[in-house]
Design a protein around this motif. Structure first.
Motif, PDB file in Angstrom:
ATOM      1  N   VAL A  30       0.946  -1.431  -0.095  1.00  9.26           N
ATOM      2  CA  VAL A  30       0.015  -0.082   0.124  1.00  9.26           C
ATOM      3  C   VAL A  30       1.033   1.200  -0.053  1.00  9.26           C
ATOM      4  CG1 VAL A  30      -1.605   1.202   1.343  1.00  9.26           C
ATOM      5  CG2 VAL A  30      -1.850  -1.148   1.354  1.00  9.26           C
ATOM      6  N   ILE A  31       0.933   2.102  -0.945  1.00  3.53           N
ATOM      7  CA  ILE A  31       1.621   3.225  -1.127  1.00  3.53           C
ATOM      8  C   ILE A  31       0.405   4.744  -0.738  1.00  3.53           C
ATOM      9  CG2 ILE A  31       2.878   5.024  -2.252  1.00  3.53           C
ATOM     10  CD1 ILE A  31       3.751   2.654  -3.990  1.00  3.53           C
ATOM     11  N   GLU A  32       0.738   5.224   0.653  1.00  5.45           N
ATOM     12  CA  GLU A  32       0.004   6.129   1.117  1.00  5.45           C
ATOM     13  C   GLU A  32       0.515   7.545   0.136  1.00  5.45           C
ATOM     14  OE1 GLU A  32      -2.183   9.102   2.524  1.00  5.45           O
ATOM     15  OE2 GLU A  32      -2.228   6.975   3.166  1.00  5.45           O
ATOM     16  N   LEU A  33      -0.280   8.365  -0.479  1.00  3.00           N
ATOM     17  CA  LEU A  33       0.006   9.421  -1.411  1.00  3.00           C
ATOM     18  C   LEU A  33      -0.608  10.653  -0.817  1.00  3.00           C
ATOM     19  CD1 LEU A  33       0.042   7.328  -4.602  1.00  3.00           C
ATOM     20  CD2 LEU A  33       2.097   8.286  -3.584  1.00  3.00           C
ATOM     21  N   SER A  34      -1.243  10.862   0.247  1.00  2.04           N
ATOM     22  CA  SER A  34      -2.201  11.716   0.548  1.00  2.04           C
ATOM     23  C   SER A  34      -1.532  13.141   1.031  1.00  2.04           C
ATOM     24  CB  SER A  34      -3.100  11.678   1.757  1.00  2.04           C
ATOM     25  OG  SER A  34      -2.273  11.379   3.076  1.00  2.04           O
ATOM     26  N   ALA A  35      -0.083  12.889   1.146  1.00  5.80           N
ATOM     27  CA  ALA A  35       0.787  14.110   1.846  1.00  5.80           C
ATOM     28  C   ALA A  35       1.651  14.663   0.406  1.00  5.80           C
ATOM     29  CB  ALA A  35       1.431  13.684   2.675  1.00  5.80           C
ATOM     30  N   VAL A  36       1.346  14.070  -0.641  1.00  4.35           N
ATOM     31  CA  VAL A  36       2.344  14.517  -1.825  1.00  4.35           C
ATOM     32  C   VAL A  36       1.726  16.008  -2.274  1.00  4.35           C
ATOM     33  CG1 VAL A  36       3.053  13.996  -4.248  1.00  4.35           C
ATOM     34  CG2 VAL A  36       2.958  12.159  -2.338  1.00  4.35           C
ATOM     35  N   SER A  37       2.902  16.800  -2.481  1.00  5.96           N
ATOM     36  CA  SER A  37       2.377  18.124  -2.952  1.00  5.96           C
ATOM     37  C   SER A  37       2.740  18.383  -4.248  1.00  5.96           C
ATOM     38  CB  SER A  37       3.107  18.952  -1.859  1.00  5.96           C
ATOM     39  OG  SER A  37       4.359  19.112  -2.002  1.00  5.96           O
TER      40      SER A  37
END
Length: 149
Positions: free
Chosen positions: A70-77
């Motif tokens: 699982v790659i969490e990407l919610s904090a990618v700006s």
């Protein structure tokens, strides 16, 4: 020439005034490997200078026995073309090894870039707040919407 050696990962860059300031990293990665799930979190900017680090981290995850990554990407700006390439390579690598990849809560910029490049539908995406588990049926292929994009 100074005898001082920089501390690994801590460099100083000149400012317009000629003073120096610490050079801050633009991307942060973390990885938590479990028996069933390997969770990778990405924050900051994913671009030409660092996307290879994400690919290398997924290569490390392949060596673990967890069937789900699982790659969490919610904090990618910021998410450039090299970020897209890193995720496509990760998907291919994991599929070759019989593993499953889920993109968890991609930020609007990640979703936008993947949508524009036509690769969003190639990934399983989970938008729920809780990270998915191995047997969760939450992951689904994403169908791009035309509203607001």
């Amino acid at each position: 020439m100074s005898d001082m050696q920089p501390v690994f990962g801590c460099h100083h860059v000149p400012t317009a005034s000629g003073a120096f300031r610490p050079d801050e990293p633009i991307m942060w990665l973390s990885c938590d490997t479990g028996i069933d799930v390997t969770r990778i979190s990405v924050a900051g900017e994913v671009d030409l200078s660092n996307a290879h680090l994400l690919t290398e981290l997924v290569e490390t995850a392949v060596a673990a026995s967890a069937p789900l990554v699982v790659i969490e990407l919610s904090a990618v700006s910021f998410f450039g073309a090299y970020g897209t390439n890193a995720l496509v390579l990760a998907q291919r690598m994991l599929t070759r090894h019989g593993r499953r990849l889920i993109l968890h809560r991609p930020s609007p910029v990640v979703r936008r870039v993947l949508g524009v490049t036509g690769t969003l539908t190639a990934f399983e995406v989970v938008d729920s707040p809780a990270p998915p588990a191995v047997d969760d049926g939450w992951a689904r292929p994403v169908v791009p919407t035309h509203a607001g994009s």
